[in-house]
Design a protein around this motif. Sequence first.
Motif, PDB file in Angstrom:
ATOM      1  N   LEU A 228       8.346  -4.856   7.485  1.00  0.00           N
ATOM      2  CA  LEU A 228       6.818  -4.958   6.888  1.00  0.00           C
ATOM      3  C   LEU A 228       6.003  -5.901   7.729  1.00  0.00           C
ATOM      4  CD1 LEU A 228       7.724  -3.738   3.216  1.00  0.00           C
ATOM      5  CD2 LEU A 228       7.040  -2.403   5.184  1.00  0.00           C
ATOM      6  N   ARG A 229       6.518  -7.032   7.626  1.00  0.00           N
ATOM      7  CA  ARG A 229       5.624  -8.222   8.135  1.00  0.00           C
ATOM      8  C   ARG A 229       5.372  -7.950   9.512  1.00  0.00           C
ATOM      9  NH1 ARG A 229       8.245 -12.686   8.346  1.00  0.00           N
ATOM     10  NH2 ARG A 229      10.148 -12.161   7.552  1.00  0.00           N
ATOM     11  N   LYS A 230       6.241  -7.604  10.304  1.00  0.00           N
ATOM     12  CA  LYS A 230       6.043  -7.062  11.736  1.00  0.00           C
ATOM     13  C   LYS A 230       4.947  -5.872  11.728  1.00  0.00           C
ATOM     14  CE  LYS A 230       8.396  -5.689  15.838  1.00  0.00           C
ATOM     15  NZ  LYS A 230       9.836  -5.353  16.471  1.00  0.00           N
TER      16      LYS A 230
ATOM     17  N   THR B 152       0.794  -1.305   0.198  1.00  0.00           N
ATOM     18  CA  THR B 152      -0.049  -0.032   0.151  1.00  0.00           C
ATOM     19  C   THR B 152       1.008   1.332  -0.005  1.00  0.00           C
ATOM     20  OG1 THR B 152      -0.082   0.149   2.548  1.00  0.00           O
ATOM     21  CG2 THR B 152      -1.797  -1.398   1.283  1.00  0.00           C
ATOM     22  N   GLY B 153       0.287   2.312   0.063  1.00  0.00           N
ATOM     23  CA  GLY B 153       0.994   3.711  -0.244  1.00  0.00           C
ATOM     24  C   GLY B 153       1.825   3.777   1.327  1.00  0.00           C
ATOM     25  N   GLU B 154       1.093   3.321   2.204  1.00  0.00           N
ATOM     26  CA  GLU B 154       1.769   3.515   3.572  1.00  0.00           C
ATOM     27  C   GLU B 154       3.005   2.466   3.634  1.00  0.00           C
ATOM     28  OE1 GLU B 154       0.307   3.277   8.311  1.00  0.00           O
ATOM     29  OE2 GLU B 154      -1.323   2.508   6.646  1.00  0.00           O
ATOM     30  N   MET B 155       2.709   1.660   3.138  1.00  0.00           N
ATOM     31  CA  MET B 155       4.107   0.544   3.259  1.00  0.00           C
ATOM     32  C   MET B 155       5.070   0.952   2.594  1.00  0.00           C
ATOM     33  SD  MET B 155       1.783  -2.998   2.989  1.00  0.00           S
ATOM     34  CE  MET B 155       3.108  -4.484   3.321  1.00  0.00           C
ATOM     35  N   ILE B 156       4.933   1.313   1.538  1.00  0.00           N
ATOM     36  CA  ILE B 156       5.914   2.045   0.480  1.00  0.00           C
ATOM     37  C   ILE B 156       6.553   3.081   1.105  1.00  0.00           C
ATOM     38  CG2 ILE B 156       6.389   3.040  -1.703  1.00  0.00           C
ATOM     39  CD1 ILE B 156       4.351   1.230  -2.970  1.00  0.00           C
ATOM     40  N   ASP B 157       5.753   4.211   1.874  1.00  0.00           N
ATOM     41  CA  ASP B 157       6.470   5.165   2.637  1.00  0.00           C
ATOM     42  C   ASP B 157       7.270   4.729   3.775  1.00  0.00           C
ATOM     43  OD1 ASP B 157       5.295   6.968   1.045  1.00  0.00           O
ATOM     44  OD2 ASP B 157       3.400   7.426   2.297  1.00  0.00           O
ATOM     45  N   ARG B 158       6.958   3.533   4.448  1.00  0.00           N
ATOM     46  CA  ARG B 158       7.579   3.049   5.565  1.00  0.00           C
ATOM     47  C   ARG B 158       8.788   2.218   4.896  1.00  0.00           C
ATOM     48  NH1 ARG B 158      10.415   2.987   9.877  1.00  0.00           N
ATOM     49  NH2 ARG B 158      10.415   1.258  10.881  1.00  0.00           N
ATOM     50  N   LEU B 159       8.536   1.737   3.947  1.00  0.00           N
ATOM     51  CA  LEU B 159       9.904   1.100   3.295  1.00  0.00           C
ATOM     52  C   LEU B 159      10.892   1.991   2.656  1.00  0.00           C
ATOM     53  CD1 LEU B 159      10.884  -1.851   2.288  1.00  0.00           C
ATOM     54  CD2 LEU B 159       9.594  -1.395   0.233  1.00  0.00           C
ATOM     55  N   GLY B 160      10.450   3.039   2.435  1.00  0.00           N
ATOM     56  CA  GLY B 160      11.368   4.048   1.855  1.00  0.00           C
ATOM     57  C   GLY B 160      12.208   4.554   3.358  1.00  0.00           C
ATOM     58  N   GLU B 161      11.473   4.734   4.560  1.00  0.00           N
ATOM     59  CA  GLU B 161      12.338   5.192   5.700  1.00  0.00           C
ATOM     60  C   GLU B 161      13.219   3.968   6.125  1.00  0.00           C
ATOM     61  OE1 GLU B 161       9.102   5.863   8.428  1.00  0.00           O
ATOM     62  OE2 GLU B 161       8.280   7.381   7.351  1.00  0.00           O
TER      63      GLU B 161
ATOM     64  N   VAL C 161      11.657   7.103 -11.873  1.00  0.00           N
ATOM     65  CA  VAL C 161      11.138   6.607 -10.768  1.00  0.00           C
ATOM     66  C   VAL C 161      10.082   7.372 -10.028  1.00  0.00           C
ATOM     67  CG1 VAL C 161      11.780   6.035  -8.121  1.00  0.00           C
ATOM     68  CG2 VAL C 161      13.217   5.246 -10.139  1.00  0.00           C
ATOM     69  N   GLU C 162      10.202   8.691 -10.203  1.00  0.00           N
ATOM     70  CA  GLU C 162       9.238   9.672  -9.567  1.00  0.00           C
ATOM     71  C   GLU C 162       7.869   9.685 -10.345  1.00  0.00           C
ATOM     72  OE1 GLU C 162      11.289  13.407  -9.916  1.00  0.00           O
ATOM     73  OE2 GLU C 162      12.448  13.007  -7.958  1.00  0.00           O
ATOM     74  N   SER C 163       7.950   9.123 -11.562  1.00  0.00           N
ATOM     75  CA  SER C 163       6.613   9.044 -12.335  1.00  0.00           C
ATOM     76  C   SER C 163       5.680   8.037 -11.938  1.00  0.00           C
ATOM     77  CB  SER C 163       6.904   9.145 -13.787  1.00  0.00           C
ATOM     78  OG  SER C 163       7.514   7.793 -14.046  1.00  0.00           O
ATOM     79  N   ILE C 164       6.022   6.889 -11.305  1.00  0.00           N
ATOM     80  CA  ILE C 164       5.441   5.812 -10.809  1.00  0.00           C
ATOM     81  C   ILE C 164       4.284   6.396 -10.035  1.00  0.00           C
ATOM     82  CG2 ILE C 164       5.458   3.725  -9.642  1.00  0.00           C
ATOM     83  CD1 ILE C 164       8.409   3.551 -10.489  1.00  0.00           C
ATOM     84  N   ASP C 165       3.102   5.772 -10.178  1.00  0.00           N
ATOM     85  CA  ASP C 165       1.942   6.196  -9.356  1.00  0.00           C
ATOM     86  C   ASP C 165       1.894   5.222  -8.142  1.00  0.00           C
ATOM     87  OD1 ASP C 165       1.191   8.254 -10.622  1.00  0.00           O
ATOM     88  OD2 ASP C 165      -0.075   6.720 -12.142  1.00  0.00           O
ATOM     89  N   LEU C 166       1.627   5.859  -7.045  1.00  0.00           N
ATOM     90  CA  LEU C 166       1.505   4.976  -5.877  1.00  0.00           C
ATOM     91  C   LEU C 166       0.117   4.612  -5.451  1.00  0.00           C
ATOM     92  CD1 LEU C 166       3.367   7.054  -3.132  1.00  0.00           C
ATOM     93  CD2 LEU C 166       4.130   4.782  -4.288  1.00  0.00           C
ATOM     94  N   PRO C 167       0.251   3.287  -5.040  1.00  0.00           N
ATOM     95  CA  PRO C 167      -1.427   2.717  -4.942  1.00  0.00           C
ATOM     96  C   PRO C 167      -1.994   3.516  -3.623  1.00  0.00           C
ATOM     97  CG  PRO C 167       0.173   1.278  -4.152  1.00  0.00           C
ATOM     98  CD  PRO C 167       0.954   2.225  -4.735  1.00  0.00           C
ATOM     99  N   LYS C 168      -3.221   3.577  -3.718  1.00  0.00           N
ATOM    100  CA  LYS C 168      -4.146   4.249  -2.458  1.00  0.00           C
ATOM    101  C   LYS C 168      -4.336   3.278  -1.572  1.00  0.00           C
ATOM    102  CE  LYS C 168      -5.464   8.293  -5.417  1.00  0.00           C
ATOM    103  NZ  LYS C 168      -4.294   8.575  -6.172  1.00  0.00           N
TER     104      LYS C 168
ATOM    105  N   ASP D 259      16.938   7.680  -4.896  1.00  0.00           N
ATOM    106  CA  ASP D 259      15.500   8.162  -5.023  1.00  0.00           C
ATOM    107  C   ASP D 259      14.834   6.496  -4.778  1.00  0.00           C
ATOM    108  OD1 ASP D 259      13.137   9.429  -5.668  1.00  0.00           O
ATOM    109  OD2 ASP D 259      13.517   9.258  -7.842  1.00  0.00           O
ATOM    110  N   PHE D 260      13.698   6.706  -4.428  1.00  0.00           N
ATOM    111  CA  PHE D 260      12.906   5.310  -4.133  1.00  0.00           C
ATOM    112  C   PHE D 260      11.190   5.726  -4.533  1.00  0.00           C
ATOM    113  CE2 PHE D 260      10.332   3.099  -1.272  1.00  0.00           C
ATOM    114  CZ  PHE D 260      10.361   1.722  -1.531  1.00  0.00           C
ATOM    115  N   ASN D 261      10.750   4.692  -5.030  1.00  0.00           N
ATOM    116  CA  ASN D 261       9.203   4.629  -5.301  1.00  0.00           C
ATOM    117  C   ASN D 261       8.639   3.313  -5.751  1.00  0.00           C
ATOM    118  OD1 ASN D 261       6.688   5.458  -5.914  1.00  0.00           O
ATOM    119  ND2 ASN D 261       7.520   7.307  -6.914  1.00  0.00           N
ATOM    120  N   GLY D 262       7.391   3.057  -5.613  1.00  0.00           N
ATOM    121  CA  GLY D 262       6.863   1.610  -5.903  1.00  0.00           C
ATOM    122  C   GLY D 262       5.688   1.532  -6.233  1.00  0.00           C
TER     123      GLY D 262
END
Length: 136
Positions: free
Chosen positions: A90-92, A31-40, A129-136, A55-58
């Motif tokens: 992420l699993r935790k 999810t978008g929240e998971m991808i944000d946390r993954l970046g951190e 990488v920035e052009s990738i749309d994040l899931p909502k 840079d990071f996106n997904g």
Amino acid sequence: MNSDYISRARGVSVLKAHLVLTTKYRKRVLTGEMIDRLGEILKDLLLKWDSKVVDFNGESDHVHLLFQYTPQTDLPKFINNIKTVTSRYLRKEFPDRVNQFYYKDVLWNGSYFIASCGGVTVDALKKYVESIDLPK
């Protein structure tokens, strides 16, 4: 000297690579929240490897990481560590979401894609990488 250059006792380097990781069976887990946390998580983890996130996106089934590293970095070990640590976090932190898709302790596919940035500018990769749309 350019701030991207890394200077060590016996050399100066500017090595960048583009890494793509896919979820196991390409399930749309992230999810978008998971991808944000993954970046951190990645920013902290790469510092321990004397590297940095450029840079990071997904998307829901894969992520793109553009990173800078040193010549001493053992890339297979580095990538394995990224996959292990991020999967564990992420699993935790998102057990309900991950357990909807997997009943075993997995998240990432066993394989990966990595390419050096020698054939394309970092700016071009960053735009991609920035052009990738994040899931909502």
